[in-house]
Design an enzyme around this catalytic site. Structure first.
Site, PDB file in Angstrom:
ATOM      1  N   ASP A   1      30.118  41.208 104.560  1.00 57.66           N
ATOM      2  CA  ASP A   1      31.359  41.773 105.053  1.00 57.66           C
ATOM      3  C   ASP A   1      32.436  41.745 103.963  1.00 57.66           C
ATOM      4  O   ASP A   1      32.684  40.686 103.361  1.00 57.66           O
ATOM      5  CB  ASP A   1      31.810  40.913 106.249  1.00 57.66           C
TER       6      ASP A   1
ATOM      7  N   GLU B   1      29.197  45.669 102.155  1.00 53.59           N
ATOM      8  CA  GLU B   1      30.053  46.477 103.030  1.00 53.59           C
ATOM      9  C   GLU B   1      31.428  46.606 102.403  1.00 53.59           C
ATOM     10  O   GLU B   1      32.402  46.016 102.861  1.00 53.59           O
ATOM     11  CB  GLU B   1      30.157  45.826 104.430  1.00 53.59           C
TER      12      GLU B   1
END
Lengths: 661, 661
Positions: free
Chosen positions: B380, B409
């Protein structure tokens, strides 16, 4: 584990950086080095990037803040002011103060409570105060006090966001976690002539005014005024050394020699001496030095040919047979390009076991002529000598004599030509000689000027050489010589011609070849410089235009523009401040007139659509008022195959007048 | 002075070489590394170039002769067969034997006397004999004798020019003056899934079949068969850790929380544990391991979310306050993007003085889950953590577990996304989500597949994510979801969807934003997977096509082709041997039918203009015989917005028949 885990800034994609920093880029004194880099950190913290540069001999780095462009790209620049080598690198760090200032402004504008945020700022300002000295330290401490003072919120915010505080904090940045780019990149700085020069090549032995008589350096002295009048500043002499007598070539490169054959000057060396000797018929070493001196008086510099190869009777052959390849029958290997044989030339074997002594001797040749006043060397066929030698030799010479210019005469494959330039050659011969169509010029010059090539490869354009009489000069007549001259002289800031064959429009070739018939390489010539139709005045005019217009003193400022006729080539050069704008249009076909509509990039020059502007054709002295982008030209090669316009923006008052014209 | 003045060969411009060799390129097991380099020497001597490669753990280099292409460019290749790191470099030398052979042939053909030349060859062959051993040495000596024998000139020439002699001499090259490229370049070899994968993202807490009930890992087990049937091989779970209770966000990211609000799974950590703990309502660590195991039984791999950030009640905050930024009022700095505040999340401070312990702890999180069977991590917001950390952490993990896959990401600036990929991320999120027009796709995919980017950046295409409901899905209806799926699944060999929002065509957004209304990030959902119009079968079909067609298992083989309608995107992929050729045409406009003439690159596929070929639309199962380049298509998005053709070349017999059709 890393030592620098807290260095959050990344620096990458630095330009200029030739071959991962293996080679320096090139500049002339007074030129700028514009450095670009991607500089960024994780997250949304502000980043500060600075360019560091120094002369090789300087102690510390000079620091220049870089400017953010877009897409994480930053730019900085410095000007090189002295000959020699400069280095540059980049440093970047997370700028916590700038981040804080940016954030607090947004919060303040959004009416959020920023009491604690102000205190965070105080910490940053106090830290800066600790790094600062003297008055700055006091000023910073006072700023911190003001921000800290809860009783005057308005003053605190005003100071926090003030440019004065910003400037002072930036003066003492927190560089604890700064990232330094992992390379120090080099720039070689040459003198201005490396960037802007006009060369005139001529065989001294053909300079005698008397037919059949071997020319001398004194004869060369006599033509210096005219070389200078024509506007050339380099007078390049083919080799001036004794010419081999063994296996000497006759006229038109014939293997059968007659007793009075003078041989090729590139077959260097005989019992009269080698690379450090003068051909006795040209004069003495003193005569040569006198020529060098006289030339200087005319603003002309003598360039020497440096051809590392030997005639069979060159002293090296006897003294250092180990520098040559021996064949199994005991003879020495002459030059070959099978099935062609060049028995008058022994190539040097760079794989010799005695290569270190060989390198030293070859270097000493350059030093010898430097000792006699020469600072420009046109190097013959450098692509047939080992690359490591050039890197070493040019590096050594330029360390001691950084004003030295080496021109690479490598007509060979592109990678090889570029490599030689990277290794240190100051200027390079090019494919210009064989480029003819609009697409060819556009593609090739775009490669030379708009890509990384422009950082290390300085083109020198030659319409002809003693070895090359290209097809278009064989068949295009006088207009072809004129248009090739304009192209060479305006596309490239360095160019040269082989004369007087050029200005006399000599066009007779060996059948089916791009070589001169009765080449001067193998015989004495007696040129009639006053021959009707000679281009001396035209050349003088073109060189005068070059000299007077600084836009033409550079090559990488070249831009091509549109014209709706593929026989016309339209391009321009301008100084950075637009004080000098030159537009050139050339009819590439020497046989017939062509016309077309030029699309003048007036936007680039800051000219309005409504505004008329003056274009002055410096070749014909004709003047035109143009308006808007599209303007008509017609070029009859029988009159002038080219126009070289100086574009002048007009004064306001004149412009008002235009509306009523 | 140089030690290697006689090393005449230059090696430069090597590809792949990422950022001057600072970073490895990437391959999956079984893929080829095609290495290119400029290799040349001075003069006209022949050059030999070879590629050297090895696995990091291997002792010596394997040698592969390179092939000359043109313009001094050489190519060699090797296949990576094992996980881990490979190295390669290049070696080149002047090949005197090959030079001699070439020259003697030209002289022989020109009827020149080659007696002495033959003897030069004997020297070279004898030198090779001295380098050789055993039978080869004897054979070479015999060859030398034959060439030396003046009595049988014909035999001497025949042997001199024989391929047998050439092969034997090349086996023992004279490498005394060989040049070795100055870098050893690396390739990271991943497993095949790094190159070819289909991801399905789903919140485990919304997997319960009972409305309002918190889902568990057991509920996840129950849907595994359908995930597998749909053709996905990665089941990616948003964070499964305890969710912070302090400053927990309510529905639609509201700062006002109700007691039953479940919070965002990305606000990690509470009194129930941190990054190594399981959210109690999902089940136990044993349940998780069971899910991992069960998934494997279905050919599906569990991917974990790796979000290095903490809720205010995360154990780290108490145990390691020094890993966070402290504000002057003693509180810890929450995440901000002023004026936005994220009070439920404390970012980690990578400038912490205790950064080494921090790095070790963060790495141990990955090791913990590796210990529980996880080998895929979707990371993330990696762009908000320090770059040096990623390089170190991924390097450490992949050294011990080279099968590990990290998906970055990072929806951020291009330079940052690419840097993360260079630092070690196996796959990366992209801008695909916001690319819509033909020009946008062509430009972006050309950058991803045809430039150096393809060497280090493996795209993973997502039409939607829990954070992003792009405009075209909000307004394009079911056809938009279908066409985005086909694009993602066929343009990129790695892709994923966030379900069931995707297959149920959920399109309600926050007004004026590209975000889901009532986002699952902040509430439990009860999805009706059988809802009318759901795309589960369509997705299953697309994934089946992907699986069955190896051309779709790669991304960098993508090529765009012409079609005369800008609403149609036409592209193809083929295996290197052309045994599998896929052509895709997509109607980019979900609202109305479009038709056009495709220009099929039949030449590329070795198909003659006269030859008919079969195209089989694997989506509709329709078949067509096409002929020539131009072929007509019509795509009605209400039926199918795309066609995925498998092109089959027809057998000879069929072709004969075609002439009479």
């Amino acid at each position: 584990m890393l030592n620098n885990g807290r260095n959050r800034v990344i620096i990458e994609n630095v330009k200029p950086e030739i071959d991962a920093g293996r080679f320096p880029s090139k500049r002339a004194v007074g030129e700028k080095v514009v450095v670009l880099a991607d500089v960024f950190a994780d997250g949304h913290d502000a980043v500060f990037a600075q360019l560091l540069y120094k002369k090789q001999t300087d102690g510390g780095w000079k620091e220049i803040p870089m400017k953010f462009l877009e897409n994480d790209r930053w730019q900085g620049e410095f000007t090189v002011k002295e000959l020699g080598i400069y280095f540059y690198t980049i440093e970047g760090w997370v700028d916590h103060f700038l981040t804080w200032r940016k954030d607090i402004k947004k919060k303040f504008d959004a009416d959020q409570n920023i009491k604690v945020d102000l205190l965070s700022g105080v910490e940053l300002v106090e830290a800066a105060a600790n790094r600062a000295k003297g008055e700055d330290a006091n000023a910073l401490s006072e700023f911190a006090e003001t921000i800290k003072n809860e009783k005057d919120f308005a003053a605190a915010v005003e100071v926090a966001l003030s440019r004065g505080l910003l400037a002072l904090v930036e003066k003492y940045p927190d560089k604890r976690f700064a990232t330094r780019y992992d390379k120090e990149l080099a720039v070689v700085v040459d003198r201005e002539k490396a960037r802007f020069s006009a060369w005139y090549e001529r065989f001294p032995r053909s300079c005698s005014p008397k037919p059949g008589k071997h020319g001398t350096f004194k004869d060369c002295e006599a033509i210096l005024p005219e070389i200078a009048r024509m506007g050339f500043d380099v007078f390049y002499l083919p080799p001036i050394h004794p010419i081999g007598k063994i296996n000497r070539k006759g006229k038109n490169n014939s293997p059968a020699t007659k007793p009075d054959d003078v041989g090729s000057p590139w077959a260097i060396g005989s019992d009269e001496g080698g690379h450090k000797a003068i051909h006795p018929q040209l004069g003495t070493l003193e005569d040569f030095q006198r020529l060098v001196k006289k030339a200087q008086d005319h603003g002309v510099e003598i360039a020497m040919d440096l051809a590392y190869q030997c005639a069979p009777d060159h002293p090296y052959v006897k003294e250092h047979p180990e520098w040559f390849k021996k064949r199994p029958d005991g003879t020495i290997q002459y030059a070959e390009n099978p099935p062609k044989k060049y028995q008058d030339i022994f190539p040097i074997n760079f794989e010799s076991e005695d290569w270190e002594a060989l390198w030293q001797e070859l270097k000493s040749v350059v030093e010898f002529w430097i000792g006699h006043g020469v600072r420009i060397f046109r190097v013959d066929n450098p692509h047939t000598k080992a690359f490591p030698f050039w890197k070493w030799m040019i590096g050594e010479i330029k360390r001691d004599y950084p004003e030295t210019i080496f021109l690479s005469e490598a007509f060979t494959r592109p990678k090889v030509m570029y490599r030689l330039a990277k290794l240190g050659f100051t200027q390079s011969y090019t494919y210009f000689t064989w480029r003819n169509t609009k697409k060819e010029f556009t593609d090739y010059l775009t490669e030379l000027t708009q890509t990384e090539v422009s950082e290390f490869f300085r083109p020198n354009f030659w319409p002809n050489t003693p070895d090359i009489l290209p097809e278009h000069l064989q068949f295009g007549g006088r207009p072809a010589f004129m248009l090739r001259l304009v192209l060479a002289a305006t596309l490239s800031s360095n160019y040269g011609i082989y004369g007087p064959a050029f200005e006399l429009c000599v066009s007779e070739a060996l059948p089916g070849k791009e070589e001169y018939l009765n080449s001067e390489k193998f015989e004495l010539k007696n040129w009639d410089w006053n021959q009707e139709g000679n281009l001396r005045d035209f050349i003088a005019r073109v060189n005068k235009i070059r000299k007077e217009n600084p836009a033409l003193h550079a090559t990488q400022n070249l831009k091509f523009y549109e014209v709706d006729n593929d026989h016309l080539l339209f391009y321009g050069k301008a100084t950075e401040d637009l004080s000098n704008i030159i537009l050139v249009v050339v009819n590439l076909e020497p046989f017939r007139a062509h016309s077309g509509w030029l699309k003048v990039p007036i936007g680039e020059f800051g000219i309005d659509f409504k505004q008329a502007y003056l274009v002055h054709d410096l070749l014909s002295d004709d003047k035109y008022f143009w308006q808007g982008e599209l303007n008509y030209v017609e070029l009859n090669p029988q009159i002038l195959p080219a126009q070289i316009f100086r574009l002048r923006k007009r004064l306001k008052r004149e412009m008002d007048f235009d509306y009523f014209m």
